[in-house]
Design a protein around this motif. Structure first.
Motif, mmCIF file in Angstrom:
data_model
loop_
_atom_site.group_PDB
_atom_site.id
_atom_site.type_symbol
_atom_site.label_atom_id
_atom_site.label_comp_id
_atom_site.label_asym_id
_atom_site.label_seq_id
_atom_site.Cartn_x
_atom_site.Cartn_y
_atom_site.Cartn_z
ATOM 1 N N UNK A 1 -1.755 -30.135 25.827
ATOM 2 C CA UNK A 1 -0.482 -30.834 25.661
ATOM 3 C C UNK A 1 0.458 -30.345 26.745
ATOM 4 N N UNK A 2 1.458 -31.159 27.099
ATOM 5 C CA UNK A 2 2.414 -30.711 28.108
ATOM 6 C C UNK A 2 3.285 -29.577 27.580
ATOM 7 N N UNK B 1 8.745 -27.286 34.381
ATOM 8 C CA UNK B 1 8.423 -28.187 33.276
ATOM 9 C C UNK B 1 6.973 -28.645 33.397
ATOM 10 N N UNK B 2 6.522 -29.415 32.416
ATOM 11 C CA UNK B 2 5.128 -29.874 32.403
ATOM 12 C C UNK B 2 4.820 -30.779 33.594
ATOM 13 N N UNK B 3 5.849 -31.375 34.174
ATOM 14 C CA UNK B 3 5.612 -32.237 35.327
ATOM 15 C C UNK B 3 5.923 -31.535 36.639
ATOM 16 N N UNK C 1 -7.075 -31.148 40.994
ATOM 17 C CA UNK C 1 -7.477 -31.895 39.796
ATOM 18 C C UNK C 1 -6.291 -32.631 39.195
ATOM 19 N N UNK C 2 -5.097 -32.036 39.308
ATOM 20 C CA UNK C 2 -3.900 -32.671 38.739
ATOM 21 C C UNK C 2 -2.923 -33.078 39.852
ATOM 22 N N UNK C 3 -3.467 -33.350 41.020
ATOM 23 C CA UNK C 3 -2.654 -33.795 42.160
ATOM 24 C C UNK C 3 -1.479 -32.873 42.453
ATOM 25 N N UNK D 1 -1.160 -28.175 35.434
ATOM 26 C CA UNK D 1 -2.336 -28.524 34.651
ATOM 27 C C UNK D 1 -2.043 -28.137 33.194
ATOM 28 N N UNK D 2 -2.118 -29.123 32.288
ATOM 29 C CA UNK D 2 -1.746 -28.875 30.894
ATOM 30 C C UNK D 2 -2.953 -28.659 29.974
ATOM 31 N N UNK D 3 -4.137 -28.480 30.559
ATOM 32 C CA UNK D 3 -5.357 -28.358 29.750
ATOM 33 C C UNK D 3 -5.607 -26.906 29.356
ATOM 34 N N UNK D 4 -5.495 -26.641 28.086
ATOM 35 C CA UNK D 4 -5.654 -25.279 27.580
ATOM 36 C C UNK D 4 -6.957 -24.638 28.056
#
Lengths: 480, 194
Positions: A223-224, A249-251, A322-324, A328-331
């Motif tokens: 999750x972000x 932030x997440x972005x 991978x996330x440009x 990266x929000x992948x646990x």
């Protein structure tokens, strides 16, 4: 349709320390609530008062036996400030850095191979009796041997710089109490290339796992969130020992950047909740709902502008691609990030071993005495804050600690709930293998439940399942 | 080891637990390094935080306890180990003497040290937000004990291995000699208390 149930996972295993999870299932077998509980309390912030400042770096590492060096160094950095020393001698700073890279290396290796690997190699739902390092050694003896020897290498670096593998005495206020003899240096140099090669293999293992299980990684407890870590002052590079605070932030938007860490309390505050001894920190201006953040290896990959060692930097770029380039929000990508940091540590250790400053004899500085000291370091599990005040008799009068796992409290709880909802909801029968999924999500954070409570004791991890009325529905402890 | 367990199991069974401690003694167990492979030829690991066996699957020859007792759950786990293990070893200073956790037992000029510790952490601390003004209190949290107790005050302990943490060498030496019936006490130079 049945009765509401409470499921308990207690204790959570293959994490450092103790925790407990409770999962509340309603009569429709849907997950209403799932929580990670920290059940121990120590009271360190109170009972450290009255102790002498030079004792503090030795005492505080007893908070945690997995990352004692991180507590040792964070406290020593705070005591440097009180001793009026803003810049250590090159020998002192480099010895401390060497100690810390040894610490992060051994802790990351321990987590990946000894604790998490059984899930990744055998599957999250593999039989419980198979999910441990001993089975990994049996089935993949070469991998098992490397795990043991890489961890040993890190532990021996700690022993050479701190005197003991666990709870040493290397750092003192204003410096260090030993240098590195030539023969120890040569001993470490003799196998450093092998360590680097093995670390690179480990990155490949973690990267391949992440990319081959792209769908799983994307949805599993992901999750972000906001991210926070130290970054190097000049250029925002990854720095595990020293720097300023950066939060994104997440972005990838900047929340704050290059914040001197003695100002941490202007931006961070800890929330107290009734059901856990571990507090919930958040960024003040954003509030508890959106201001929570994550720390640790993946957070550092997200916040750092680059890595100043070439092999780890190339791996970092690959992860960021991978996330440009966005966070990266992948646990589960934490495992990949963690192995990139092992490579970084080995590269740094090699660089330091070749530095003649390590044989210097100028070990301790003194300066103009201050009453307050704050030390912050990037521990293996993330940002670690130690804050003290000391009176004219050298006795501690105030202490505040925010340990890495505490920063991740909200994130771990969200991961627990996310996985519980996705993998347990709607099932009549909850199997032991399903429950292990919840633990896999927690393990990705490599939580150090030993030190997370500032409290005496251990932190049980338990999953609870409540009904819609908030009543505990059923209690099925995870057992084998 | 008893003849019974030798006859029934080709390998001895070992269980470990971490109570109120820092997990450093479990790290010290792992510090036996390559000899871990030798030890695995002699033992199976049952209940332990290093495995996913959360309860005893059968009776064990040796139980190893790290940490003392700071809450009711620690006491239950310790009693469970005493019931299920032939030999019980207290590993490290917390298990033997209470260690750092026991620093909360006595705070100078305080009649209620535990209360003061809780207040500092959750009520009066400077940089916290506590909307209820209560300390954490939930059925999921085990009751704290008034003091932190060493293991030997709660159950009978067969051996104590001192150190904070004991070095991997003394752990390996003790275990391998116990398992082969050669244990005659600790070598003096291996005993360290810090």
């Amino acid at each position: 349709m049945g009765e509401p149930r409470l499921i308990e996972i207690s204790p959570v295993t293959r994490v450092e320390g103790h925790g407990k999870v409770t999962i509340h299932l309603n009569s429709e077998n849907e997950v209403d609530e799932a929580r990670l509980h920290i059940v121990e309390f120590r009271g360190f912030e109170r009972f450290i008062r009255g102790r002498l400042m030079w004792e503090v770096p030795v005492i505080v590492q007893r908070l945690c036996g997995i990352c004692p060096v991180s507590h040792h160094l964070a406290a020593a950095k705070a005591m440097d400030m009180i001793a009026g020393v803003d810049q250590l001698t090159p020998t002192a700073e480099k010895m401390r850095r060497l100690m810390h890279y040894g610490q992060v290396m051994q802790s990351h290796v321990l987590h990946f191979f000894h604790l998490a690997a059984p899930d990744l190699l055998f599957g999250f739902g593999a039989p419980a009796e198979k999910r441990n390092i001993f089975e990994v050694i049996k089935e993949q003896p070469e991998l098992g041997k490397r795990a043991v020897l890489m961890r040993k290498y890190g532990q021996e670096i700690i022993e050479a710089t701190a005197g003991k593998k666990i709870h040493g005495t290397g750092a003192v206020p204003g410096g260090i109490n030993r240098n590195l003899p030539i023969e120890r240096r040569d001993h470490f140099l003799s196998s450093i290339d092998e360590m680097l090669a093995w670390a690179q293999d480990a990155v490949k293992l973690a990267r391949d796992y992440t990319l081959e299980h792209e769908d799983l990684v994307a949805e599993f407890g992901s999750f972000p969130s906001n991210y926070m870590s130290l970054v190097r002052e000049e250029d925002g590079a990854l720095d595990l020992y020293h720097g300023n605070l950066r939060a994104l932030s997440s972005t990838g938007n900047v929340i704050f950047d290059q914040l001197p860490y003695p100002q941490y309390h202007e931006r961070l505050i800890e929330d107290v909740r009734s059901w856990s001894y571990m507090k919930f920190p958040f960024i003040k201006e954003l509030g508890p709902e959106v201001g929570w953040y994550r720390v640790g290896p993946l957070a550092r990959m997200n916040t750092a502008s680059f890595i100043d060692t070439p092999i780890a930097d190339a791996a970092h770029k690959e992860l960021k691609a991978v996330t440009d380039g966005h966070p990266n929000n992948s646990t589960l990508a934490n495992h990949w990030a963690r192995m990139i940091e092992v490579v970084h540590c080995v590269e740094k250790i090699r660089e330091l071993l070749n530095d003649p400053d390590l044989q210097g004899n100028d070990l301790v500085m003194t300066g103009e005495r201050r009453g307050e000291g704050i030390g912050v370091i990037e521990a293996p599990r993330g940002n670690l804050i130690h804050h003290y005040q000391v009176d004219e008799n050298d006795q501690v009068t105030y202490c505040n600690l925010i340990v890495s796992t505490t920063h991740n409290n909200e994130g771990m709880n969200r991961a627990v709930k996310d996985v519980a909802v996705k993998h347990l909801s709607g099932h009549d029968q909850i199997t032991e293998g399903m429950l292990n999924h919840v633990e896999v999500a927690i393990r990705a954070y490599d939580p150090c439940l030993s030190c997370a409570t500032h409290a005496l004791g251990q932190m049980p991890l338990q999953v609870e399942l409540f009904n819609a009325e908030g009543e505990l529905v059923d209690s099925k402890a995870q057992s084998v | 080891m008893s003849e019974r367990s030798q006859a029934e199991h080709p390998k001895a069974r070992i269980a470990t637990a971490s109570l109120a401690g820092c997990f450093g003694c479990h790290m010290a167990i792992l510090d036996i390094d390559e000899r871990l492979m030798d030890l695995m030829k002699l033992v199976e690991v049952d209940r332990s935080p290093l495995t996913d066996k959360k309860r005893f699957t059968q009776r064990c020859d040796i139980g190893i306890i790290e940490g003392g007792c700071c809450n009711e759950e620690n006491v239950h786990v310790l009693q469970d180990f005493r019931r299920n293990c032939d030999v019980l070893i207290a590993l490290g200073q917390c298990a033997i003497m209470g260690g750092l956790p026991a620093m909360r037992n006595a705070i100078m000029h305080s009649d209620e040290p535990l209360r003061e510790c809780l207040d500092e952490a959750y009520i009066t601390g400077r940089y916290i937000r506590n909307t209820t003004h209560n300390v954490p209190n939930d059925p999921a949290l085990p009751l704290l004990l008034d003091e932190v107790y060493p293991c030997a005050q709660v159950v009978e302990i067969d051996y104590q291995i001192p150190g904070c943490a004991p070095e991997g060498d003394i752990i390996f030496d003790t275990l391998s000699k116990l398992l082969t019936g050669k244990f005659r006490g600790f070598e003096r130079e291996m005993i360290k208390f810090d």
